[in-house]
Design a protein around this motif. Structure first.
Motif, mmCIF file in Angstrom:
data_model
loop_
_atom_site.group_PDB
_atom_site.id
_atom_site.type_symbol
_atom_site.label_atom_id
_atom_site.label_comp_id
_atom_site.label_asym_id
_atom_site.label_seq_id
_atom_site.Cartn_x
_atom_site.Cartn_y
_atom_site.Cartn_z
ATOM 1 N N MET A 1 0.839 -1.188 0.000
ATOM 2 C CA MET A 1 0.000 0.000 0.000
ATOM 3 C C MET A 1 0.881 1.247 0.000
ATOM 4 S SD MET A 1 -3.146 0.675 2.503
ATOM 5 C CE MET A 1 -4.300 1.906 2.144
ATOM 6 N N ASN A 2 0.494 2.242 -0.737
ATOM 7 C CA ASN A 2 1.242 3.482 -0.862
ATOM 8 C C ASN A 2 0.946 4.377 0.340
ATOM 9 O OD1 ASN A 2 2.469 5.844 -1.650
ATOM 10 N ND2 ASN A 2 1.619 5.824 -3.712
ATOM 11 N N ASP A 3 1.996 4.848 1.042
ATOM 12 C CA ASP A 3 1.823 5.697 2.223
ATOM 13 C C ASP A 3 1.813 7.186 1.885
ATOM 14 O OD1 ASP A 3 1.677 3.537 3.928
ATOM 15 O OD2 ASP A 3 3.847 3.465 4.214
ATOM 16 N N THR A 4 1.880 7.536 0.603
ATOM 17 C CA THR A 4 1.861 8.935 0.206
ATOM 18 C C THR A 4 0.465 9.502 0.438
ATOM 19 O OG1 THR A 4 3.477 8.451 -1.517
ATOM 20 C CG2 THR A 4 2.284 10.524 -1.702
ATOM 21 N N PRO A 5 0.372 10.664 1.126
ATOM 22 C CA PRO A 5 -0.962 11.256 1.341
ATOM 23 C C PRO A 5 -1.616 11.599 0.009
ATOM 24 C CG PRO A 5 0.751 12.448 2.560
ATOM 25 C CD PRO A 5 1.436 11.448 1.691
ATOM 26 N N ARG A 6 -2.899 11.311 -0.109
ATOM 27 C CA ARG A 6 -3.641 11.625 -1.335
ATOM 28 C C ARG A 6 -4.109 13.068 -1.297
ATOM 29 N NH1 ARG A 6 -5.269 7.856 -4.835
ATOM 30 N NH2 ARG A 6 -7.159 9.016 -5.252
ATOM 31 N N SER A 7 -4.055 13.695 -2.415
ATOM 32 C CA SER A 7 -4.513 15.072 -2.544
ATOM 33 C C SER A 7 -6.019 15.081 -2.759
ATOM 34 C CB SER A 7 -3.814 15.730 -3.732
ATOM 35 O OG SER A 7 -4.367 16.987 -3.993
ATOM 36 N N ASN A 8 -6.655 16.129 -2.282
ATOM 37 C CA ASN A 8 -8.088 16.269 -2.533
ATOM 38 C C ASN A 8 -8.364 17.151 -3.748
ATOM 39 O OD1 ASN A 8 -7.402 18.725 -1.508
ATOM 40 N ND2 ASN A 8 -8.967 18.790 0.071
ATOM 41 N N LEU A 9 -7.323 17.400 -4.557
ATOM 42 C CA LEU A 9 -7.506 18.189 -5.771
ATOM 43 C C LEU A 9 -8.296 17.392 -6.793
ATOM 44 C CD1 LEU A 9 -3.933 19.691 -6.248
ATOM 45 C CD2 LEU A 9 -5.966 20.847 -5.400
ATOM 46 N N THR A 10 -9.156 18.072 -7.517
ATOM 47 C CA THR A 10 -9.935 17.425 -8.569
ATOM 48 C C THR A 10 -9.007 16.996 -9.696
ATOM 49 O OG1 THR A 10 -11.814 18.824 -8.049
ATOM 50 C CG2 THR A 10 -11.837 17.755 -10.188
ATOM 51 N N GLU A 11 -9.174 15.785 -10.153
ATOM 52 C CA GLU A 11 -8.386 15.274 -11.270
ATOM 53 C C GLU A 11 -9.176 15.486 -12.547
ATOM 54 O OE1 GLU A 11 -7.388 10.877 -12.450
ATOM 55 O OE2 GLU A 11 -6.106 11.520 -10.781
ATOM 56 N N LEU A 12 -8.546 16.143 -13.531
ATOM 57 C CA LEU A 12 -9.189 16.430 -14.809
ATOM 58 C C LEU A 12 -8.518 15.642 -15.915
ATOM 59 C CD1 LEU A 12 -9.334 20.327 -14.576
ATOM 60 C CD2 LEU A 12 -11.191 18.728 -14.111
ATOM 61 N N SER A 13 -9.279 15.289 -16.917
ATOM 62 C CA SER A 13 -8.691 14.702 -18.117
ATOM 63 C C SER A 13 -8.089 15.844 -18.945
ATOM 64 C CB SER A 13 -9.752 13.971 -18.940
ATOM 65 O OG SER A 13 -10.651 14.906 -19.517
ATOM 66 N N VAL A 14 -7.268 15.503 -19.909
ATOM 67 C CA VAL A 14 -6.693 16.513 -20.799
ATOM 68 C C VAL A 14 -7.814 17.274 -21.505
ATOM 69 C CG1 VAL A 14 -5.266 16.878 -22.856
ATOM 70 C CG2 VAL A 14 -4.550 15.234 -21.109
ATOM 71 N N SER A 15 -8.837 16.562 -21.969
ATOM 72 C CA SER A 15 -9.964 17.203 -22.661
ATOM 73 C C SER A 15 -10.714 18.157 -21.748
ATOM 74 C CB SER A 15 -10.933 16.143 -23.187
ATOM 75 O OG SER A 15 -10.307 15.348 -24.157
ATOM 76 N N GLU A 16 -10.928 17.757 -20.501
ATOM 77 C CA GLU A 16 -11.637 18.629 -19.551
ATOM 78 C C GLU A 16 -10.834 19.897 -19.277
ATOM 79 O OE1 GLU A 16 -14.103 15.392 -16.871
ATOM 80 O OE2 GLU A 16 -11.958 15.675 -16.483
ATOM 81 N N LEU A 17 -9.525 19.761 -19.067
ATOM 82 C CA LEU A 17 -8.687 20.928 -18.817
ATOM 83 C C LEU A 17 -8.643 21.833 -20.037
ATOM 84 C CD1 LEU A 17 -6.810 22.546 -17.036
ATOM 85 C CD2 LEU A 17 -4.924 21.093 -17.811
ATOM 86 N N SER A 18 -8.473 21.241 -21.225
ATOM 87 C CA SER A 18 -8.436 22.016 -22.452
ATOM 88 C C SER A 18 -9.741 22.789 -22.651
ATOM 89 C CB SER A 18 -8.186 21.087 -23.642
ATOM 90 O OG SER A 18 -8.232 21.791 -24.844
ATOM 91 N N GLY A 19 -10.868 22.140 -22.412
ATOM 92 C CA GLY A 19 -12.170 22.800 -22.540
ATOM 93 C C GLY A 19 -12.335 23.936 -21.552
ATOM 94 N N ALA A 20 -11.876 23.734 -20.322
ATOM 95 C CA ALA A 20 -11.979 24.776 -19.299
ATOM 96 C C ALA A 20 -11.123 25.988 -19.678
ATOM 97 C CB ALA A 20 -11.561 24.231 -17.941
ATOM 98 N N ILE A 21 -9.923 25.739 -20.178
ATOM 99 C CA ILE A 21 -9.054 26.838 -20.608
ATOM 100 C C ILE A 21 -9.683 27.574 -21.783
ATOM 101 C CG2 ILE A 21 -6.829 27.372 -21.690
ATOM 102 C CD1 ILE A 21 -5.681 25.002 -19.997
ATOM 103 N N LYS A 22 -10.228 26.832 -22.742
ATOM 104 C CA LYS A 22 -10.874 27.435 -23.913
ATOM 105 C C LYS A 22 -12.044 28.325 -23.488
ATOM 106 C CE LYS A 22 -12.960 26.036 -28.340
ATOM 107 N NZ LYS A 22 -14.317 26.547 -28.313
ATOM 108 N N ARG A 23 -12.906 27.821 -22.605
ATOM 109 C CA ARG A 23 -14.053 28.618 -22.140
ATOM 110 C C ARG A 23 -13.594 29.870 -21.397
ATOM 111 N NH1 ARG A 23 -15.604 23.454 -21.236
ATOM 112 N NH2 ARG A 23 -15.113 23.512 -19.018
#
Length: 78
Positions: A1-23
């Motif tokens: 098991m990985n002991d690295t703390p998980r981030s609560n940041l939203t994970e986006l796909s490349v398409s989702e990020l690209s669309g958000a930047i475009k908008r």
């Protein structure tokens, strides 16, 4: 098991990020004129034009699609 703390940041796909930047850009700017030096210009066999637009402090990669490239009144070059 990985002991690295998980981030609560939203994970986006490349398409989702690209669309958000475009908008974001489209809602923030109606029309834009940019002045800079054309660098790394390449005309692809597909007819698309690839380049970087730069000034002393920044660089933006750009592309002109084949259909628009055919309509340009100028011949881009480095």
């Amino acid at each position: 098991m990985n002991d690295t703390p998980r981030s609560n940041l939203t994970e986006l796909s490349v398409s989702e990020l690209s669309g958000a930047i475009k908008r974001t850009l489209e809602s923030g700017f109606d029309r834009v004129r940019v002045r800079g030096e054309l660098s790394g210009f390449k005309r692809h066999t597909s007819g698309h034009l690839y380049f970087a637009l730069k000034d002393a402090d920044a660089l933006i990669d750009g592309v002109v699609w084949r259909g628009q490239a055919a309509r340009l009144a100028i011949k881009p070059e480095d």
